[in-house]
Design a protein around this motif. Sequence first.
Motif, PDB file in Angstrom:
ATOM      1  N   ARG A 479       0.826  -1.206   0.000  1.00  0.00           N
ATOM      2  CA  ARG A 479       0.000   0.000   0.000  1.00  0.00           C
ATOM      3  C   ARG A 479       0.864   1.262   0.000  1.00  0.00           C
ATOM      4  N   GLU A 480       2.076   1.150   0.563  1.00  0.00           N
ATOM      5  CA  GLU A 480       2.942   2.309   0.736  1.00  0.00           C
ATOM      6  C   GLU A 480       3.853   2.585  -0.455  1.00  0.00           C
ATOM      7  N   LEU A 481       3.936   1.646  -1.405  1.00  0.00           N
ATOM      8  CA  LEU A 481       4.922   1.769  -2.477  1.00  0.00           C
ATOM      9  C   LEU A 481       4.512   2.805  -3.515  1.00  0.00           C
ATOM     10  N   SER A 482       5.503   3.556  -3.982  1.00  0.00           N
ATOM     11  CA  SER A 482       5.268   4.551  -5.031  1.00  0.00           C
ATOM     12  C   SER A 482       5.246   3.865  -6.391  1.00  0.00           C
ATOM     13  N   VAL A 483       4.850   4.603  -7.404  1.00  0.00           N
ATOM     14  CA  VAL A 483       4.812   4.058  -8.756  1.00  0.00           C
ATOM     15  C   VAL A 483       6.199   3.606  -9.192  1.00  0.00           C
ATOM     16  N   ASP A 484       7.241   4.365  -8.822  1.00  0.00           N
ATOM     17  CA  ASP A 484       8.606   3.988  -9.207  1.00  0.00           C
ATOM     18  C   ASP A 484       9.054   2.727  -8.482  1.00  0.00           C
ATOM     19  N   GLU A 485       8.690   2.610  -7.213  1.00  0.00           N
ATOM     20  CA  GLU A 485       9.085   1.425  -6.454  1.00  0.00           C
ATOM     21  C   GLU A 485       8.404   0.172  -6.993  1.00  0.00           C
ATOM     22  N   VAL A 486       7.145   0.300  -7.372  1.00  0.00           N
ATOM     23  CA  VAL A 486       6.437  -0.841  -7.951  1.00  0.00           C
ATOM     24  C   VAL A 486       7.056  -1.217  -9.293  1.00  0.00           C
ATOM     25  N   ARG A 487       7.370  -0.216 -10.097  1.00  0.00           N
ATOM     26  CA  ARG A 487       7.998  -0.483 -11.391  1.00  0.00           C
ATOM     27  C   ARG A 487       9.346  -1.171 -11.205  1.00  0.00           C
ATOM     28  N   ASP A 488      10.089  -0.765 -10.200  1.00  0.00           N
ATOM     29  CA  ASP A 488      11.394  -1.380  -9.942  1.00  0.00           C
ATOM     30  C   ASP A 488      11.251  -2.858  -9.583  1.00  0.00           C
ATOM     31  N   LEU A 489      10.194  -3.186  -8.847  1.00  0.00           N
ATOM     32  CA  LEU A 489       9.978  -4.592  -8.498  1.00  0.00           C
ATOM     33  C   LEU A 489       9.669  -5.427  -9.736  1.00  0.00           C
ATOM     34  N   GLY A 490       8.852  -4.901 -10.625  1.00  0.00           N
ATOM     35  CA  GLY A 490       8.569  -5.616 -11.866  1.00  0.00           C
ATOM     36  C   GLY A 490       9.822  -5.792 -12.710  1.00  0.00           C
ATOM     37  N   ALA A 491      10.629  -4.729 -12.787  1.00  0.00           N
ATOM     38  CA  ALA A 491      11.874  -4.808 -13.559  1.00  0.00           C
ATOM     39  C   ALA A 491      12.834  -5.807 -12.927  1.00  0.00           C
ATOM     40  N   ARG A 492      12.846  -5.839 -11.584  1.00  0.00           N
ATOM     41  CA  ARG A 492      13.716  -6.804 -10.893  1.00  0.00           C
ATOM     42  C   ARG A 492      13.324  -8.224 -11.256  1.00  0.00           C
ATOM     43  N   TYR A 493      12.035  -8.502 -11.269  1.00  0.00           N
ATOM     44  CA  TYR A 493      11.593  -9.854 -11.605  1.00  0.00           C
ATOM     45  C   TYR A 493      12.049 -10.237 -13.014  1.00  0.00           C
ATOM     46  N   LEU A 494      11.846  -9.354 -13.963  1.00  0.00           N
ATOM     47  CA  LEU A 494      12.233  -9.667 -15.344  1.00  0.00           C
ATOM     48  C   LEU A 494      13.743  -9.850 -15.472  1.00  0.00           C
ATOM     49  N   ALA A 495      14.503  -9.081 -14.690  1.00  0.00           N
ATOM     50  CA  ALA A 495      15.963  -9.171 -14.766  1.00  0.00           C
ATOM     51  C   ALA A 495      16.469 -10.469 -14.146  1.00  0.00           C
ATOM     52  N   THR A 496      15.937 -10.825 -12.984  1.00  0.00           N
ATOM     53  CA  THR A 496      16.468 -12.007 -12.310  1.00  0.00           C
ATOM     54  C   THR A 496      16.028 -13.306 -12.972  1.00  0.00           C
ATOM     55  N   THR A 497      14.917 -13.289 -13.697  1.00  0.00           N
ATOM     56  CA  THR A 497      14.483 -14.499 -14.398  1.00  0.00           C
ATOM     57  C   THR A 497      15.141 -14.642 -15.762  1.00  0.00           C
ATOM     58  N   ARG A 498      15.870 -13.633 -16.192  1.00  0.00           N
ATOM     59  CA  ARG A 498      16.487 -13.662 -17.517  1.00  0.00           C
ATOM     60  C   ARG A 498      17.415 -14.857 -17.690  1.00  0.00           C
ATOM     61  N   VAL A 499      18.111 -15.262 -16.609  1.00  0.00           N
ATOM     62  CA  VAL A 499      19.065 -16.363 -16.695  1.00  0.00           C
ATOM     63  C   VAL A 499      18.387 -17.669 -17.095  1.00  0.00           C
ATOM     64  N   GLN A 500      17.087 -17.797 -16.821  1.00  0.00           N
ATOM     65  CA  GLN A 500      16.364 -19.028 -17.143  1.00  0.00           C
ATOM     66  C   GLN A 500      15.904 -19.080 -18.599  1.00  0.00           C
ATOM     67  N   ARG A 501      16.011 -17.978 -19.305  1.00  0.00           N
ATOM     68  CA  ARG A 501      15.493 -17.915 -20.673  1.00  0.00           C
ATOM     69  C   ARG A 501      16.630 -18.181 -21.661  1.00  0.00           C
ATOM     70  N   ARG A 502      16.478 -19.235 -22.440  1.00  0.00           N
ATOM     71  CA  ARG A 502      17.550 -19.668 -23.329  1.00  0.00           C
ATOM     72  C   ARG A 502      17.166 -19.584 -24.805  1.00  0.00           C
ATOM     73  N   THR A 503      15.969 -19.045 -25.082  1.00  0.00           N
ATOM     74  CA  THR A 503      15.538 -18.873 -26.468  1.00  0.00           C
ATOM     75  C   THR A 503      15.079 -17.430 -26.640  1.00  0.00           C
ATOM     76  N   ASN A 504      14.701 -17.086 -27.867  1.00  0.00           N
ATOM     77  CA  ASN A 504      14.179 -15.740 -28.125  1.00  0.00           C
ATOM     78  C   ASN A 504      12.653 -15.722 -28.181  1.00  0.00           C
ATOM     79  N   ARG A 505      12.021 -16.736 -27.616  1.00  0.00           N
ATOM     80  CA  ARG A 505      10.559 -16.757 -27.597  1.00  0.00           C
ATOM     81  C   ARG A 505      10.046 -15.608 -26.729  1.00  0.00           C
ATOM     82  N   PRO A 506       8.961 -14.975 -27.131  1.00  0.00           N
ATOM     83  CA  PRO A 506       8.519 -13.769 -26.421  1.00  0.00           C
ATOM     84  C   PRO A 506       7.944 -14.026 -25.033  1.00  0.00           C
TER      85      PRO A 506
END
Length: 675
Positions: A479-506
């Motif tokens: 409830r307390e998170l700003s728009v930037d903080e929420v966006r950072d969490l989404g970006a963090r998820y996409l960044a940390t899961t990148r290692v599991q992606r081995r193809t160019n599938r969308p």
Amino acid sequence: MTGSLAEQTGDVATAVAHAARLMRSRPDLAGEQAREILASIPGHPQALHLLGAAARARGDAAGARDILAPLAATQPNAADTHYELGLALATLQEHEGAARALRRAGELKPRRAATWLALADQLTILGDGDGADGAYAQSIRAGANDPELLQAASALCDNRLAVAERLLRDRLKASPTDVAAIRMLAEVGARLGRYEDAEHLLERCLELAPSFSGARHNLAIVLHRQGKSEAALAHVDALLACDRDNPGLRTLKAAALARIGDYGAAISLYEDILATHDRNPKAWLSYGHALKTAGRFDDSVASYRKAISLNATFGEAYWSLANLKTFQFTAADKAAMSAALSRDDLADTDRLHFEFAMGKAAEDDAQHEAAFAHYARANALRRTQIAYDAEETSAHVERAKALFTESFFRERAGFGVPEADPIFIVGLPRAGSTLLEQILSSHSAIEGTMELPDISAIVKTLAGQRRKGEPPRYPDVLRELSVDEVRDLGARYLATTRVQRRTNRPYFIDKMPNNFLHTGLIRLILPNAKIIDARRHPLGNCYAAFKQHFARGQNFTYSLDDVGRYYRDYVGLMAHFDAVIPGRIHRVIYEEMIANTEAEVRRLLSFCGLPFEPACLAFHQNDRAVRTASSEQVRRPIYGEAVDHWRNYETELAPLTDILGAEIQAHPHPPRRGV
């Protein structure tokens, strides 16, 4: 002694001391000196010890063993002899004997850190993680000359973690750069499951002392346990550069490679390790797991059987065979398991694995009453080993319902990252999620990965630490998170899961089932991600989970009461999200997928915004790696044998019927009370 030797050294004591000095630089000459002493005084204990030590130092481990083993038997209190014998046996891959000798050496001379470190290496190879942790703690104690650190190390060795933490924090207030204290505090954090804290402390250690290899090793383990295996690999490789043949490090690297999905490299490394350490049942087990994931069924069976041949009471190896699901035990296998279970000295961990395996064997023989009895004993034993509180899960669900309302999401429109890459499959384990993943990953636009830990890692960060009695911060902290903080969490998820992606599938799949508890978080930080709820009949799903021994997590599955309450909470929470974010969650009912596969697959792909592809119906031909318990089942075409299997146990499942009466009546829809 000969006159010439007496002339050179004066007496036997001087000769022995001279030989001991030679050991540091010229073990060959030390051995010659020892032989001269023995020629004059056969059986002289110190000379025999030096002769054996010299043989080991020259690379003759077998010769050292042949000298030192009889000597250790006659000199039970000779710490140095047991130490040298342990090192020789370790070189010869006689790991159990090595551990016994090193443990005895440690008991006799507890202040020698090298003894405990060598013992920790042997226990790691043997798969005794707790024992290795204890030996590691003893090495800290042995190396701590400072009385304050010695006191903290003693508390750590005795698992008095609160005492150790208090002493170490006091120490670091006075000496904030004491790397030994920092490392010990990190060990406290790791044992308490506070891995992020341990990670930060160990990183600080390496900032202060970059060559502190012990801290680097600990950091690699802590990172791997958090699912940050790519980062762990960098530290393991740095350590291997200086100690390239270390079996513990190489095994850790193989496990990390498997965790990031590089199964080819992991399998190759396990094969390399086993070429020189082929008498280690735990290594054969890990190798079998990697082979299973890669779809090499016969090879995985052979690897598990090799582990059993090395340790007949290795319950986990038998369970690993059972966990292949399509494997059938032979009469000889069942007799061996029964014999093991009749032993009074069988360790609890082995016993529960044998009970789970015997349950599978009895089920295959349609001996349903016996099967359930085995499963019940296995679960009862496992339940004593874990901490799970059903009330905490229910309380979290109620907090989530209160927080995630229509207005919550309406007020945060535009929060999060816009990427639609992730497809989450949530629900309970054993609900058919692996089947859905295999179907979806057979589509040309979707990549299958595994049960990813990244959402859980974000939750841990948001939850932070709390003192006993304090209310949880998560999920209300959102409830307390700003728009930037929420966006950072989404970006963090996409960044940390990148290692599991081995193809160019969308698109890629994250099939961690427990993520249903974090549906609100996912919707907030990844508003365009797809969420699929894999659901199965309440009794079918709960029984399937109850008879499964999970490698980690899923602590709610080891009692019928716990799993029933968990299922009820799950259905209630998903019904809540159906109401507040209608149309954003797609539900797949396992029984309907089995009965009407093509129609359900088309419906599923339509929800994902993708066209139908026939390959999705031929999912069993997909040769991708599959890490879950259903890995072998999804390599076969759709079959319906398991749909109503639970009906064989309706009497035994009566406690679940009492808990889930409304859910059973309403299935496949949620009961009215869940909304």
